[in-house]
Scaffold this motif. Structure first.
Motif, short mmCIF file in Angstrom:
data_model
loop_
_atom_site.label_atom_id
_atom_site.label_comp_id
_atom_site.label_asym_id
_atom_site.label_seq_id
_atom_site.Cartn_x
_atom_site.Cartn_y
_atom_site.Cartn_z
N PRO A 144 -82.11 36.95 10.74
CA PRO A 144 -83.03 36.58 9.66
C PRO A 144 -82.71 37.35 8.37
O PRO A 144 -82.12 38.42 8.42
N LEU A 145 -83.12 36.78 7.26
CA LEU A 145 -82.99 37.48 5.99
C LEU A 145 -84.18 38.40 5.79
O LEU A 145 -85.27 38.14 6.31
N THR A 146 -83.98 39.44 5.02
CA THR A 146 -85.05 40.36 4.65
C THR A 146 -85.42 40.05 3.20
O THR A 146 -84.57 40.13 2.31
N PHE A 147 -86.68 39.70 2.98
CA PHE A 147 -87.13 39.29 1.65
C PHE A 147 -87.86 40.43 0.95
O PHE A 147 -88.63 41.16 1.57
N THR A 148 -87.60 40.53 -0.36
CA THR A 148 -88.23 41.54 -1.20
C THR A 148 -88.71 40.88 -2.48
O THR A 148 -87.92 40.20 -3.16
N ARG A 184 -81.99 39.21 1.52
CA ARG A 184 -80.72 39.88 1.81
C ARG A 184 -80.35 39.65 3.28
O ARG A 184 -81.22 39.63 4.15
N ASP A 185 -79.05 39.52 3.51
CA ASP A 185 -78.59 39.35 4.89
C ASP A 185 -78.46 40.71 5.56
O ASP A 185 -78.80 41.75 4.97
N GLU A 186 -77.97 40.71 6.80
CA GLU A 186 -77.89 41.95 7.57
C GLU A 186 -76.94 42.99 6.97
O GLU A 186 -77.05 44.18 7.26
N THR A 187 -76.04 42.56 6.08
CA THR A 187 -75.13 43.51 5.42
C THR A 187 -75.70 44.01 4.10
O THR A 187 -75.07 44.83 3.43
N GLY A 188 -76.87 43.50 3.70
CA GLY A 188 -77.48 43.89 2.44
C GLY A 188 -77.09 43.05 1.25
O GLY A 188 -77.53 43.29 0.13
N HIS A 217 -74.95 30.72 4.33
CA HIS A 217 -76.15 30.97 5.12
C HIS A 217 -77.00 29.72 5.31
O HIS A 217 -78.07 29.78 5.90
N GLN A 218 -76.53 28.59 4.80
CA GLN A 218 -77.31 27.36 4.94
C GLN A 218 -77.20 26.81 6.36
O GLN A 218 -76.24 27.11 7.08
N GLY A 219 -78.20 26.06 6.75
CA GLY A 219 -78.22 25.48 8.08
C GLY A 219 -78.75 26.43 9.14
O GLY A 219 -78.71 26.12 10.33
N LYS A 220 -79.29 27.58 8.72
CA LYS A 220 -79.80 28.58 9.65
C LYS A 220 -81.31 28.77 9.53
O LYS A 220 -81.86 29.70 10.10
N GLY A 221 -81.94 27.92 8.72
CA GLY A 221 -83.38 28.03 8.52
C GLY A 221 -83.77 28.98 7.40
O GLY A 221 -84.95 29.22 7.17
#
Length: 174
Positions: free
Chosen positions: A2-6, A66-70, A101-105
């Motif tokens: 999942p992405l982390t939203f800020t 942000r993705d898991e790599t930031g 990152h598209q197609g992953k929700g």
């Protein structure tokens, strides 16, 4: 992952460059985010600066995923309506998820995070956005709870022989 939203991240060089890369990549992959491919970071930069100025003036808020790599993988701008009779809703502009990152929700996650952020703002009861016709975006937004409330035929010209509808969508937050 999942992405982390800020909401309202600190704006620094890394964030600026991340948004420029995101906006460029989304546009060049065919995304409808205010430009037509091919586009460069230098062509997008003035528009991003305008968004940053609106943020500094308190007219707009930035939501970043942000993705898991930031790395910046998604973004949207929540912009307050300044008309005195319409301050109970805001605009959602420049909704973007990186093509990788598209197609992953993540698009749905971005819209959910935007709605949650808007619900946390005093007096905001709805979100309004527009999208470019011809890409099926209105079906995606409808699947996320947005209702099409208007359509202006041929209002967007992406090329001399290619005009698209300007589709208006609405999401009540109550």
């Amino acid at each position: 992952m999942p992405l982390t939203f800020t909401l309202d991240p600190a704006v620094d060089r890394d964030l600026r460059d991340g948004i420029l890369d995101l906006w460029t990549d989304v546009t060049n992959a065919g995304g409808a985010v205010g430009f037509v491919a091919p586009v460069t970071r230098d062509e997008i930069r003035p528009e991003l600066v305008r968004h940053f100025v609106h943020m500094a003036e308190g007219h707009s808020r930035l939501l970043i995923g942000r993705d898991e790599t930031g790395q910046v993988a998604a973004a949207a701008f929540l912009t307050f309506n300044t008309h005195r009779l319409m301050t109970h809703w805001l605009w959602l502009y420049t909704v973007m998820v990186h093509p990788g990152h598209q197609g992953k929700g993540h698009g749905r996650d971005l819209l959910t995070a935007a709605a949650e952020a808007a619900r946390g703002l005093d007096g905001i009861e709805a979100i309004r956005l527009t999208c470019r016709g011809g890409l099926g975006l209105e079906r995606f937004y409808a699947s996320c709870g947005y209702k099409e409330v208007g359509r202006i035929p041929d209002a967007i010209r992406v090329a001399p022989d290619d005009t698209r509808d300007d589709i208006h969508l609405w999401l009540p937050l109550r």
